[in-house]
Motif scaffolding. Structure first.
Motif, PDB file in Angstrom:
ATOM      1  N   ALA A   7     -17.692 -13.842 -73.369  1.00 31.36           N
ATOM      2  CA  ALA A   7     -18.610 -13.459 -74.442  1.00 31.36           C
ATOM      3  C   ALA A   7     -18.462 -14.410 -75.633  1.00 31.36           C
ATOM      4  O   ALA A   7     -19.449 -14.816 -76.271  1.00 31.36           O
ATOM      5  N   ALA A   8     -17.197 -14.752 -75.952  1.00 31.43           N
ATOM      6  CA  ALA A   8     -16.960 -15.705 -77.042  1.00 31.43           C
ATOM      7  C   ALA A   8     -17.553 -17.076 -76.694  1.00 31.43           C
ATOM      8  O   ALA A   8     -18.118 -17.773 -77.551  1.00 31.43           O
ATOM      9  N   ARG A   9     -17.427 -17.455 -75.421  1.00 33.69           N
ATOM     10  CA  ARG A   9     -17.984 -18.750 -74.991  1.00 33.69           C
ATOM     11  C   ARG A   9     -19.507 -18.748 -75.116  1.00 33.69           C
ATOM     12  O   ARG A   9     -20.116 -19.703 -75.607  1.00 33.69           O
ATOM     13  N   ASP A  10     -20.141 -17.651 -74.668  1.00 38.84           N
ATOM     14  CA  ASP A  10     -21.599 -17.586 -74.734  1.00 38.84           C
ATOM     15  C   ASP A  10     -22.088 -17.605 -76.178  1.00 38.84           C
ATOM     16  O   ASP A  10     -23.087 -18.258 -76.516  1.00 38.84           O
ATOM     17  N   ALA A  11     -21.387 -16.891 -77.051  1.00 41.41           N
ATOM     18  CA  ALA A  11     -21.784 -16.859 -78.465  1.00 41.41           C
ATOM     19  C   ALA A  11     -21.615 -18.230 -79.101  1.00 41.41           C
ATOM     20  O   ALA A  11     -22.462 -18.694 -79.881  1.00 41.41           O
ATOM     21  N   ALA A  61     -17.300 -31.868 -81.342  1.00 45.63           N
ATOM     22  CA  ALA A  61     -16.276 -32.392 -80.435  1.00 45.63           C
ATOM     23  C   ALA A  61     -15.214 -31.343 -80.144  1.00 45.63           C
ATOM     24  O   ALA A  61     -14.747 -31.187 -78.999  1.00 45.63           O
ATOM     25  N   GLU A  62     -14.814 -30.585 -81.170  1.00 44.19           N
ATOM     26  CA  GLU A  62     -13.825 -29.520 -80.979  1.00 44.19           C
ATOM     27  C   GLU A  62     -14.368 -28.444 -80.040  1.00 44.19           C
ATOM     28  O   GLU A  62     -13.657 -27.932 -79.162  1.00 44.19           O
ATOM     29  N   TYR A  63     -15.631 -28.091 -80.220  1.00 42.22           N
ATOM     30  CA  TYR A  63     -16.236 -27.083 -79.367  1.00 42.22           C
ATOM     31  C   TYR A  63     -16.269 -27.552 -77.922  1.00 42.22           C
ATOM     32  O   TYR A  63     -15.898 -26.803 -77.000  1.00 42.22           O
ATOM     33  N   LEU A  67     -14.383 -25.958 -74.510  1.00 39.90           N
ATOM     34  CA  LEU A  67     -15.018 -25.619 -73.236  1.00 39.90           C
ATOM     35  C   LEU A  67     -14.292 -26.276 -72.056  1.00 39.90           C
ATOM     36  O   LEU A  67     -14.104 -25.672 -70.993  1.00 39.90           O
ATOM     37  N   ASP A  68     -13.902 -27.528 -72.269  1.00 38.99           N
ATOM     38  CA  ASP A  68     -13.217 -28.248 -71.191  1.00 38.99           C
ATOM     39  C   ASP A  68     -11.800 -27.743 -70.958  1.00 38.99           C
ATOM     40  O   ASP A  68     -11.268 -27.841 -69.848  1.00 38.99           O
ATOM     41  N   ALA A  69     -11.187 -27.187 -72.017  1.00 38.18           N
ATOM     42  CA  ALA A  69      -9.771 -26.795 -71.916  1.00 38.18           C
ATOM     43  C   ALA A  69      -9.570 -25.509 -71.111  1.00 38.18           C
ATOM     44  O   ALA A  69      -8.486 -25.280 -70.547  1.00 38.18           O
ATOM     45  N   LEU A  89     -12.395 -20.322 -78.897  1.00 41.11           N
ATOM     46  CA  LEU A  89     -13.865 -20.364 -78.907  1.00 41.11           C
ATOM     47  C   LEU A  89     -14.446 -19.649 -80.122  1.00 41.11           C
ATOM     48  O   LEU A  89     -15.466 -20.079 -80.687  1.00 41.11           O
ATOM     49  N   GLU A  90     -13.797 -18.540 -80.507  1.00 43.12           N
ATOM     50  CA  GLU A  90     -14.270 -17.840 -81.707  1.00 43.12           C
ATOM     51  C   GLU A  90     -14.077 -18.711 -82.948  1.00 43.12           C
ATOM     52  O   GLU A  90     -14.912 -18.720 -83.858  1.00 43.12           O
ATOM     53  N   GLN A  91     -12.965 -19.436 -82.989  1.00 41.36           N
ATOM     54  CA  GLN A  91     -12.724 -20.344 -84.116  1.00 41.36           C
ATOM     55  C   GLN A  91     -13.782 -21.467 -84.128  1.00 41.36           C
ATOM     56  O   GLN A  91     -14.317 -21.822 -85.185  1.00 41.36           O
TER      57      GLN A  91
END
Length: 398
Positions: A7-11, A61-63, A67-69, A89-91
């Motif tokens: 959910a955090a990833r989708d948001a 880049a951080e985002y 995702l890759d991590a 992801l929320e951060q």
């Protein structure tokens, strides 16, 4: 924990898309401001955007790194890893939202600059369009001149000089700036209009010169015909009047013949200049021909007028006398109007004119069989001129 992380990833992903959309909108505004690029405020806005853009790129880049991590679909994902993934992801989501808000604030700050730039950009398209239309009109006019058999190498060279300017106009304001593009468009339009106007005038100028040449050729022929009458008139003057009446006219036949030859030569020069399209030279030669003809026409007319005047005065000298006395009396009455005594500035010339008139009459009467009628006419004309000058002086003082 996996579902919360997803959910955090989708948001975060949705926020990232919104950030990308916001950045595209701001970049479009920045490009518009950059196209104008004038003034300190615009330069400051561009510098500020470079800083914001660097921050957006850093957050993006951080985002993408987050995702890759974390592979949230892996079967062996443990709860602790899922929790860390959700936290990261929320951060990233929060930072993305922060940058999106910063972009919105920046867009609000540059709105005045953006509006000003858009107003100037709106002027570019019609200005460039007018310049292109002027170039097309100049090209068409030049082709029409060439089709008419007239050379226009000078105009073709001027038109060729505008080709690089047209290329720069096509490259647009984004590359060359709005102000420079507007100035270039105006300059191109003015130069192209001048070329078109000059080209359109060429056929008319050629026709005008042709007409003037034809007219002058007719005038030369007419002068030759009239010049043939000078000899008989001079013969009659010599036979009937004293030499003083016609001596000054002796050179008229030769002078007229010389003027005819010179006029014919100059007219031929005008024709050559017209054929070679040396318009200024053709016009100058035509002006010389006209001057020669006017002088010669005047000389021929003077011979005929002399015979007419001498015929009239020999038939009735008293008519000229009465005409002159009337002019003097009229001037004398005006000089005495409202006065007990005339102004010496008026009386002196008039008294001298009366003496001159009486002397001319006496001389004529004492001259015997061959009076100098021409001197008599000249003296009386001088008397009338004096009277007219006094009248003008009196009326001017009032």
């Amino acid at each position: 924990m996996r579902e919360e992380a997803r959910a955090a990833r989708d948001a975060a992903q949705e926020a990232f898309y919104e950030l990308d959309t916001a950045q595209r909108e701001v970049e479009l505004a920045v490009e518009t401001v950059r196209a104008v690029g004038e003034g300190q405020a615009a330069q400051q806005a561009l510098t500020e955007y470079r800083q914001i853009s660097a921050q957006v790129n850093e957050v993006s880049a951080e985002y993408l790194a987050a995702l890759d991590a974390y592979d949230l679909d892996a079967e062996g994902l443990d709860a602790a890893t899922a929790a860390r993934a959700r936290q990261v992801l929320e951060q990233a989501h929060r930072r993305i939202d922060g940058e999106r808000a910063e972009l919105a604030r920046y867009l609000g700050r540059v709105q005045p600059l953006l509006q000003q730039a858009e107003e100037q950009l709106v002027r570019v398209t019609p200005a460039v369009g007018r310049a292109k239309q002027s170039l097309l009109a100049a090209t068409n006019a030049l082709e029409a001149v060439q089709a008419a058999g007239l050379r226009a190498d000078d105009l073709a060279a001027l038109l060729a000089e505008l080709a690089p300017e047209l290329t720069r106009l096509n490259e647009g304001a984004a590359r060359h700036g709005v102000a420079a593009t507007l100035q270039r468009a105006e300059d191109v339009a003015l130069r192209a209009d001048a070329i078109r106007s000059s080209a359109e005038q060429r056929p008319a100028k050629a026709r005008e010169i042709d007409q003037r040449v034809a007219s002058l050729r007719t005038r030369i022929q007419a002068l030759e015909t009239r010049a043939g009458t000078v000899g008989p008139v001079l013969s009659e003057l010599r036979r009937r009047f004293s030499s003083e009446c016609w001596q000054d006219l002796q050179r008229v036949p030769d002078g007229t013949a010389e003027a005819v030859r010179a006029a014919q030569q100059k007219l031929a020069e005008a024709v050559r200049a017209r054929e070679e399209q040396r318009w200024a030279d053709a016009t100058a030669a035509i002006g010389t021909v006209r001057s020669l003809l006017e002088t010669a026409d005047g000389s021929v007319a003077m011979v005929h007028d002399r015979l007419r005047q001498l015929n009239e005065v020999s038939a009735d000298p008293q008519r000229e006398v009465e005409r002159s006395r009337f002019a003097l009396r009229d001037a004398q009455r005006l000089a005495m109007a409202g006065r007990q005594a005339p102004d010496p500035r008026h009386a002196g010339p008039l008294d001298a004119a009366v003496v001159r008139l009486d002397r001319a009459v006496a001389t004529l009467e004492a001259s015997g069989r061959h009076p100098d009628y021409w001197r008599f006419l000249t003296e009386l004309a001088g008397v009338r001129e004096t009277a007219a000058q006094v009248v003008a002086m009196i009326r001017g003082s009032h």
